[in-house]
Write an enzyme that holds these catalytic residues in place. Structure first.
Site, mmCIF file in Angstrom:
data_model
loop_
_atom_site.group_PDB
_atom_site.id
_atom_site.type_symbol
_atom_site.label_atom_id
_atom_site.label_comp_id
_atom_site.label_asym_id
_atom_site.label_seq_id
_atom_site.Cartn_x
_atom_site.Cartn_y
_atom_site.Cartn_z
ATOM 1 N N MET A 31 -8.415 -1.853 -1.323
ATOM 2 C CA MET A 31 -9.846 -1.889 -1.263
ATOM 3 C C MET A 31 -10.404 -0.784 -2.098
ATOM 4 O O MET A 31 -11.589 -0.416 -2.123
ATOM 5 C CB MET A 31 -10.489 -1.931 0.058
ATOM 6 C CG MET A 31 -10.028 -3.019 0.824
ATOM 7 S SD MET A 31 -11.151 -3.629 2.182
ATOM 8 C CE MET A 31 -11.366 -1.923 3.145
ATOM 9 N N LEU A 34 -8.830 5.097 -3.902
ATOM 10 C CA LEU A 34 -7.481 5.495 -3.860
ATOM 11 C C LEU A 34 -6.778 6.760 -3.805
ATOM 12 O O LEU A 34 -7.487 7.608 -4.036
ATOM 13 C CB LEU A 34 -6.543 4.861 -5.277
ATOM 14 C CG LEU A 34 -7.038 3.599 -5.829
ATOM 15 C CD1 LEU A 34 -6.150 2.946 -7.114
ATOM 16 C CD2 LEU A 34 -6.512 2.211 -4.591
ATOM 17 N N GLY A 37 -1.335 7.457 -0.572
ATOM 18 C CA GLY A 37 -0.849 6.159 0.215
ATOM 19 C C GLY A 37 -0.548 4.915 -0.724
ATOM 20 O O GLY A 37 0.283 4.207 -0.724
ATOM 21 N N HIS A 38 -1.831 4.718 -1.405
ATOM 22 C CA HIS A 38 -2.155 3.514 -2.137
ATOM 23 C C HIS A 38 -1.218 3.546 -3.513
ATOM 24 O O HIS A 38 -0.567 2.690 -3.831
ATOM 25 C CB HIS A 38 -3.515 3.430 -2.968
ATOM 26 C CG HIS A 38 -4.522 3.105 -1.673
ATOM 27 N ND1 HIS A 38 -5.312 3.958 -1.671
ATOM 28 C CD2 HIS A 38 -4.790 2.202 -0.655
ATOM 29 C CE1 HIS A 38 -6.196 3.724 -0.312
ATOM 30 N NE2 HIS A 38 -5.914 2.456 0.035
ATOM 31 N N ASP A 158 -1.188 0.518 8.390
ATOM 32 C CA ASP A 158 -2.040 -0.729 8.926
ATOM 33 C C ASP A 158 -0.915 -1.603 9.531
ATOM 34 O O ASP A 158 -0.679 -2.502 9.028
ATOM 35 C CB ASP A 158 -2.915 -1.432 8.148
ATOM 36 C CG ASP A 158 -4.081 -0.611 7.391
ATOM 37 O OD1 ASP A 158 -5.037 -0.564 8.065
ATOM 38 O OD2 ASP A 158 -3.897 0.080 6.573
HETATM 39 P P1 AMP Z 1 -6.759 -0.234 1.867
HETATM 40 O O1 AMP Z 1 -7.504 -0.136 0.741
HETATM 41 O O2 AMP Z 1 -7.443 0.631 3.062
HETATM 42 O O3 AMP Z 1 -7.135 -1.758 2.377
HETATM 43 O O4 AMP Z 1 -5.338 -0.252 2.155
HETATM 44 C C1 AMP Z 1 -4.618 -0.852 0.983
HETATM 45 C C2 AMP Z 1 -2.951 -0.572 1.165
HETATM 46 O O5 AMP Z 1 -2.524 0.643 1.488
HETATM 47 C C3 AMP Z 1 -2.787 -1.381 2.716
HETATM 48 O O6 AMP Z 1 -1.388 -1.847 2.675
HETATM 49 C C4 AMP Z 1 -2.547 0.063 3.781
HETATM 50 O O7 AMP Z 1 -1.789 0.004 4.873
HETATM 51 C C5 AMP Z 1 -2.086 1.083 2.644
HETATM 52 N N1 AMP Z 1 -2.466 2.320 3.038
HETATM 53 C C6 AMP Z 1 -3.517 2.956 3.265
HETATM 54 N N2 AMP Z 1 -3.522 4.172 3.695
HETATM 55 C C7 AMP Z 1 -1.910 4.498 3.705
HETATM 56 C C8 AMP Z 1 -1.093 5.584 4.038
HETATM 57 N N3 AMP Z 1 -1.780 6.571 4.323
HETATM 58 N N4 AMP Z 1 -0.024 5.295 3.769
HETATM 59 C C9 AMP Z 1 0.591 4.219 3.207
HETATM 60 N N5 AMP Z 1 -0.020 3.188 3.125
HETATM 61 C C10 AMP Z 1 -1.194 3.187 3.169
#
Ligand code: AMP
Length: 284
Positions: A31, A34, A37-38, A158
């Site tokens: 989403m 970034l 993690g992303h 998640d």
């Molecule tokens: P989001 O933008 O929050 O929907 O996250 C997109 C992807 O990034 C999802 O698969 C999350 O699990 C992953 N993600 C978010 N934060 C982290 C993190 N700290 N470590 C690893 N993956 C992450």
């Protein structure tokens, strides 16, 4: 090389071309806003595939009434810079950013729910956010239809989400391998999250309660499940910020005293921000 696609048509044309080239596609849905993690998900996609696709779409169907859909940080310029930093590391690979120009690109026929995980969408996160996982599966299924990835990369941050998506892929027989990568943390131990931007400095310190408690419960588990449950009760009864703190099996079933593959999951509330984290535990 980076390309930006904003419509489904661009992907259709690309797939037609790729029928000849037959290049493998790794996909990281996000989403935006970034962080490392992303970027780690996209980097893995580039390592393991010819093409790495990252989507940036703040998906309205996974936000409940009164949640932060409107405030959710949208930081296109910074996101683009972070993605571009991977270009020099993977000079032979192509990066596609999928940045839908409107909600209609993703939901041309309205927001149809296409998959609902009966066992898992009502526990843990689903208990507090009753429509959340239906929104997640709806958007992920749709993104898979458009991007047609060979492999898709999700974060274990998640935890429940990646299990639900793996189950959906298996049940609907979708032609994609789902890969879950470890949580990327700040030096303090705090799991990286776009929502950490909502926290003040003081709240960031308070947020460590979540990570430290997960570690304490993990330690207690090495004594027994009963000991871990006792500690959880002490913590949740003395601090109303806990939305939940639970031990489950890695498949998110109820844990029993002889369960060996476990995960400790917590959600801790600071003001309006709900912080999410977990630690996997392998008992001997
Ligand atoms: P989001 O933008 O929050 O929907 O996250 C997109 C992807 O990034 C999802 O698969 C999350 O699990 C992953 N993600 C978010 N934060 C982290 C993190 N700290 N470590 C690893 N993956 C992450």
């Amino acid at each position: 090389m980076i390309e930006i696609f904003k419509t489904e048509k661009e992907f259709m044309d690309f797939h037609l071309q790729n029928e000849i080239n037959n290049q493998s596609i790794g996909f990281a849905p996000t989403m935006g806003n970034l962080h490392t993690g992303h970027i780690t998900l996209l980097a893995k996609a580039l390592q393991e595939n010819d093409i790495g696709v990252i989507s940036i779409f703040v998906n309205p169907t996974q936000f409940g009434v009164g949640e932060d859909l409107n405030q959710y940080p949208r930081t296109w310029n910074q996101d683009l810079e972070k993605i571009a930093s991977l270009e020099s590391k993977y000079p032979d690979k192509k990066i596609i950013i999928f940045y839908p120009e409107s909600e209609q690109v993703i939901y041309p026929h309205g927001k149809e729910t296409t998959y609902s995980h009966k066992r898992l969408s009502g526990i843990l996160e689903g208990k507090v956010r009753s429509t959340h996982f239906d929104g997640v599966t709806t958007v992920v299924k749709r993104l898979f239809e458009i991007v047609k990835p060979d492999k898709a990369y999700f974060g274990k941050k998640d935890y429940q989400q990646q299990i639900i998506i793996k189950d959906m892929v298996q049940e609907l027989n979708l032609p994609v391998s789902v890969i879950a990568l470890p949580i990327v943390r700040e030096q303090s131990g705090l799991a990286m999250s776009s929502r950490n931007n909502y926290l003040s400095l003081q709240e960031k310190e308070q947020a460590l309660t979540l990570y430290h408690s997960l570690n304490e419960v993990t330690k207690a588990l090495s004594i027994s499940l009963q000991e871990a449950k006792k500690l959880i009760s002490q913590k949740t009864e003395s601090d109303s910020n806990w939305n939940y703190l639970e031990v489950r099996t890695k498949k998110l079933e109820v844990a029993h005293s002889d369960s060996k593959e476990l995960v400790v999951l917590g959600n801790y509330q600071l003001g309006k921000t709900r912080l999410l984290d977990n630690i996997e535990v392998q008992l001997q």
